[in-house]
Design an enzyme around this catalytic site. Structure first.
Site, PDB file in Angstrom:
ATOM      1  N   VAL A 176      -5.966  23.620  76.898  1.00  0.00           N
ATOM      2  CA  VAL A 176      -4.668  24.278  77.086  1.00  0.00           C
ATOM      3  C   VAL A 176      -3.670  23.817  76.023  1.00  0.00           C
ATOM      4  O   VAL A 176      -2.925  24.622  75.461  1.00  0.00           O
ATOM      5  CB  VAL A 176      -4.131  24.045  78.517  1.00  0.00           C
ATOM      6  CG1 VAL A 176      -2.764  24.678  78.697  1.00  0.00           C
ATOM      7  CG2 VAL A 176      -5.108  24.609  79.538  1.00  0.00           C
ATOM      8  N   CYS A 177      -3.680  22.532  75.709  1.00  0.00           N
ATOM      9  CA  CYS A 177      -2.775  22.010  74.670  1.00  0.00           C
ATOM     10  C   CYS A 177      -3.119  22.603  73.313  1.00  0.00           C
ATOM     11  O   CYS A 177      -2.232  22.927  72.522  1.00  0.00           O
ATOM     12  CB  CYS A 177      -2.847  20.488  74.626  1.00  0.00           C
ATOM     13  SG  CYS A 177      -2.270  19.708  76.158  1.00  0.00           S
ATOM     14  N   THR A 178      -4.407  22.768  73.041  1.00  0.00           N
ATOM     15  CA  THR A 178      -4.845  23.391  71.790  1.00  0.00           C
ATOM     16  C   THR A 178      -4.331  24.822  71.713  1.00  0.00           C
ATOM     17  O   THR A 178      -3.783  25.236  70.683  1.00  0.00           O
ATOM     18  CB  THR A 178      -6.381  23.359  71.691  1.00  0.00           C
ATOM     19  OG1 THR A 178      -6.810  21.989  71.687  1.00  0.00           O
ATOM     20  CG2 THR A 178      -6.868  24.059  70.440  1.00  0.00           C
TER      21      THR A 178
ATOM     22  N   GLY B 154      -0.618  24.979  70.957  1.00  0.00           N
ATOM     23  CA  GLY B 154      -0.381  24.732  69.541  1.00  0.00           C
ATOM     24  C   GLY B 154      -0.726  25.935  68.679  1.00  0.00           C
ATOM     25  O   GLY B 154       0.010  26.281  67.749  1.00  0.00           O
TER      26      GLY B 154
END
Length: 164
Positions: free
Chosen positions: A45-47, A50
């Site tokens: 999810v963080c990827t 970004g």
């Protein structure tokens, strides 16, 4: 440090970033700043978050806006993460949690019944004068970068109307 509040000026801070120089808030006055806090480098999810901000970065820049991602990961981890996904913005390393605490994003989380303290996905906009003007808490990534971009577009329209 005192916690931030909407409509209040953010006290200057300096912290490590993937830029060769440290991130210093005052260096970006005169532009809008988007700070998005995320839990962990190299997680799905963080990827995606970004990637979404990176794909829209030119649009943010056209609106005189800088974008920065922040997590508690090390500068080495950030550099690897940024290079791996070719992010076009810098990442800020807050291993000592000073900035996370300033923005009050460290919250109790629960994963598989285990409680721990971690970053609550949050985004903040600081205006050209260094004043916090908008915050999103408990962010859902899908469509979020576009939502932030649309907010800044409306902000710029209202600024232009003031001078018309």
């Amino acid at each position: 440090m005192k916690k931030i509040e909407i409509c209040k000026k953010i006290k200057n801070f300096t912290v490590d970033s993937t830029n060769k120089d440290d991130f210093n808030l005052e260096h970006y006055l005169g532009s809008n700043i988007v700070l998005f806090f995320y839990p962990k480098d190299n997680t799905p999810v963080c990827t995606q978050e970004g990637i979404d901000f990176s794909e829209n970065l030119r649009k943010f820049k056209n609106l005189n806006t800088f974008v920065f991602g922040i997590s508690r990961d090390s500068l080495k981890s950030h550099n690897n993460f940024k290079d791996k996904f070719k992010y076009k913005f810098d990442l800020i390393s807050d291993v000592d949690q000073n900035i996370c605490n300033l923005f009050n994003v460290i919250k109790e989380k629960n994963m598989y019944g285990k409680k721990y303290m971690g970053i609550e996905r949050s985004t903040f906009i600081i205006n050209k004068k260094g004043i916090l003007i908008k915050e999103w808490r408990k962010v859902k990534v899908n469509g979020h970068a576009e939502e932030v971009l649309n907010y800044i577009k409306e902000l710029n329209k209202s600024e232009l109307q003031l001078f018309a």
